[in-house]
Design a protein around this motif. Sequence first.
Motif, PDB file in Angstrom:
ATOM      1  N   UNK A   1       0.613 -18.005 -16.102  1.00  0.00           N
ATOM      2  CA  UNK A   1       1.422 -18.379 -16.986  1.00  0.00           C
ATOM      3  C   UNK A   1       2.078 -19.805 -16.468  1.00  0.00           C
ATOM      4  N   UNK A   2       1.798 -20.810 -17.309  1.00  0.00           N
ATOM      5  CA  UNK A   2       2.165 -22.255 -16.702  1.00  0.00           C
ATOM      6  C   UNK A   2       3.542 -22.717 -16.930  1.00  0.00           C
ATOM      7  N   UNK A   3       3.951 -22.202 -18.071  1.00  0.00           N
ATOM      8  CA  UNK A   3       5.414 -22.504 -18.433  1.00  0.00           C
ATOM      9  C   UNK A   3       6.462 -21.680 -18.069  1.00  0.00           C
ATOM     10  N   UNK A   4       7.671 -22.107 -17.453  1.00  0.00           N
ATOM     11  CA  UNK A   4       8.558 -21.245 -17.112  1.00  0.00           C
ATOM     12  C   UNK A   4       8.890 -20.511 -18.479  1.00  0.00           C
ATOM     13  N   UNK A   5       9.415 -19.165 -18.179  1.00  0.00           N
ATOM     14  CA  UNK A   5       9.668 -18.360 -19.414  1.00  0.00           C
ATOM     15  C   UNK A   5      11.168 -18.473 -19.757  1.00  0.00           C
ATOM     16  N   UNK A   6      11.942 -19.096 -19.062  1.00  0.00           N
ATOM     17  CA  UNK A   6      13.527 -19.466 -19.286  1.00  0.00           C
ATOM     18  C   UNK A   6      13.950 -20.624 -19.553  1.00  0.00           C
ATOM     19  N   UNK A   7      12.978 -21.633 -18.957  1.00  0.00           N
ATOM     20  CA  UNK A   7      13.243 -23.128 -19.101  1.00  0.00           C
ATOM     21  C   UNK A   7      14.369 -23.494 -18.095  1.00  0.00           C
ATOM     22  N   UNK A   8      14.578 -22.595 -17.105  1.00  0.00           N
ATOM     23  CA  UNK A   8      15.585 -22.617 -16.050  1.00  0.00           C
ATOM     24  C   UNK A   8      14.960 -22.531 -14.716  1.00  0.00           C
ATOM     25  N   UNK A   9      15.146 -23.376 -13.788  1.00  0.00           N
ATOM     26  CA  UNK A   9      14.579 -22.865 -12.252  1.00  0.00           C
ATOM     27  C   UNK A   9      15.041 -21.612 -11.725  1.00  0.00           C
TER      28      UNK A   9
ATOM     29  N   UNK B   1      14.001 -20.353 -23.917  1.00  0.00           N
ATOM     30  CA  UNK B   1      13.442 -18.890 -23.230  1.00  0.00           C
ATOM     31  C   UNK B   1      12.242 -18.475 -24.270  1.00  0.00           C
ATOM     32  N   UNK B   2      11.171 -18.118 -23.597  1.00  0.00           N
ATOM     33  CA  UNK B   2       9.904 -17.600 -24.418  1.00  0.00           C
ATOM     34  C   UNK B   2      10.088 -16.315 -24.543  1.00  0.00           C
ATOM     35  N   UNK B   3      10.007 -15.702 -25.580  1.00  0.00           N
ATOM     36  CA  UNK B   3      10.247 -14.209 -25.911  1.00  0.00           C
ATOM     37  C   UNK B   3       8.682 -13.571 -25.364  1.00  0.00           C
TER      38      UNK B   3
ATOM     39  N   UNK C   1      13.756   1.687 -30.765  1.00  0.00           N
ATOM     40  CA  UNK C   1      13.363   0.170 -31.223  1.00  0.00           C
ATOM     41  C   UNK C   1      14.673  -0.540 -31.298  1.00  0.00           C
ATOM     42  N   UNK C   2      14.476  -1.698 -30.829  1.00  0.00           N
ATOM     43  CA  UNK C   2      13.428  -2.490 -30.356  1.00  0.00           C
ATOM     44  C   UNK C   2      13.508  -2.167 -28.776  1.00  0.00           C
ATOM     45  N   UNK C   3      12.164  -2.262 -28.242  1.00  0.00           N
ATOM     46  CA  UNK C   3      12.029  -1.974 -26.660  1.00  0.00           C
ATOM     47  C   UNK C   3      12.439  -3.422 -26.053  1.00  0.00           C
ATOM     48  N   UNK C   4      13.108  -3.340 -25.015  1.00  0.00           N
ATOM     49  CA  UNK C   4      13.546  -4.385 -24.166  1.00  0.00           C
ATOM     50  C   UNK C   4      12.692  -4.673 -23.051  1.00  0.00           C
ATOM     51  N   UNK C   5      12.542  -5.770 -22.455  1.00  0.00           N
ATOM     52  CA  UNK C   5      11.498  -5.897 -21.331  1.00  0.00           C
ATOM     53  C   UNK C   5      12.464  -5.474 -19.982  1.00  0.00           C
ATOM     54  N   UNK C   6      11.582  -5.001 -18.987  1.00  0.00           N
ATOM     55  CA  UNK C   6      12.092  -4.479 -17.858  1.00  0.00           C
ATOM     56  C   UNK C   6      13.143  -5.431 -17.170  1.00  0.00           C
TER      57      UNK C   6
ATOM     58  N   UNK D   1       0.521  -1.605 -11.913  1.00  0.00           N
ATOM     59  CA  UNK D   1       1.710  -2.458 -11.868  1.00  0.00           C
ATOM     60  C   UNK D   1       2.198  -2.440 -13.508  1.00  0.00           C
ATOM     61  N   UNK D   2       3.601  -2.191 -13.618  1.00  0.00           N
ATOM     62  CA  UNK D   2       4.057  -2.395 -14.793  1.00  0.00           C
ATOM     63  C   UNK D   2       4.279  -3.875 -15.429  1.00  0.00           C
ATOM     64  N   UNK D   3       4.281  -3.857 -16.712  1.00  0.00           N
ATOM     65  CA  UNK D   3       4.328  -5.370 -17.390  1.00  0.00           C
ATOM     66  C   UNK D   3       5.778  -5.566 -17.338  1.00  0.00           C
ATOM     67  N   UNK D   4       6.450  -6.255 -16.632  1.00  0.00           N
ATOM     68  CA  UNK D   4       8.026  -6.378 -16.469  1.00  0.00           C
ATOM     69  C   UNK D   4       8.469  -7.408 -17.650  1.00  0.00           C
ATOM     70  N   UNK D   5       7.592  -7.961 -18.404  1.00  0.00           N
ATOM     71  CA  UNK D   5       8.140  -8.884 -19.517  1.00  0.00           C
ATOM     72  C   UNK D   5       7.180  -8.505 -20.828  1.00  0.00           C
ATOM     73  N   UNK D   6       7.227  -7.350 -21.379  1.00  0.00           N
ATOM     74  CA  UNK D   6       6.529  -6.828 -22.345  1.00  0.00           C
ATOM     75  C   UNK D   6       7.144  -6.076 -23.214  1.00  0.00           C
TER      76      UNK D   6
END
Length: 158
Positions: free
Chosen positions: A35-43, A21-23, A134-139, A111-116
């Motif tokens: 974003x070329x690479x999967x964020x989770x490493x899972x399809x 998983x990419x943080x 804190x910490x703020x979690x992504x949507x 549009x909101x940033x869903x992974x920020x």
Amino acid sequence: MKLTGLTMAGLLVAGAAFANTVVPDEVSFGEYGAVEASLSGTEGNADKGREIFSTKSMGNCVSCHQVSQLSDVPFQGEVGPPLGGVGEYRSAAELRGIVANAKMTFEGTVMPAFYKTSGFIRPGDGYTGKAAKEPIEPILSAQDIEDVVAFLMTLKEN
């Protein structure tokens, strides 16, 4: 001993899933926001992505975007562009970047940033009028993003 071995095996599998998983702060956006690479490493799972897209308590994407293929989902929005057929003219990498943080592709978008999780000016704590804790979690989670992208890639013109 078997219980310990099974527990250990489960932890190793779970750990491997999170290891890929990419943080949010380490997402690598291309020049135009892809974003070329999967964020989770899972399809991604398109059915789960459809649920996230069309459920108000999840992604709530349908509040802004209209999708002709979702005729069973009421009250579709008109703020964002219609997304029927988006899987034909956008790549998975482009869609992943837009869902993760659309401002990397469209600078002035609402549009909101869903992974920020950082770089906010004044984040709030829901609708309380208080500052976020804190910490703020992504949507959406990394896997949620992959699921939404998988769903969007199924949207082809009929």
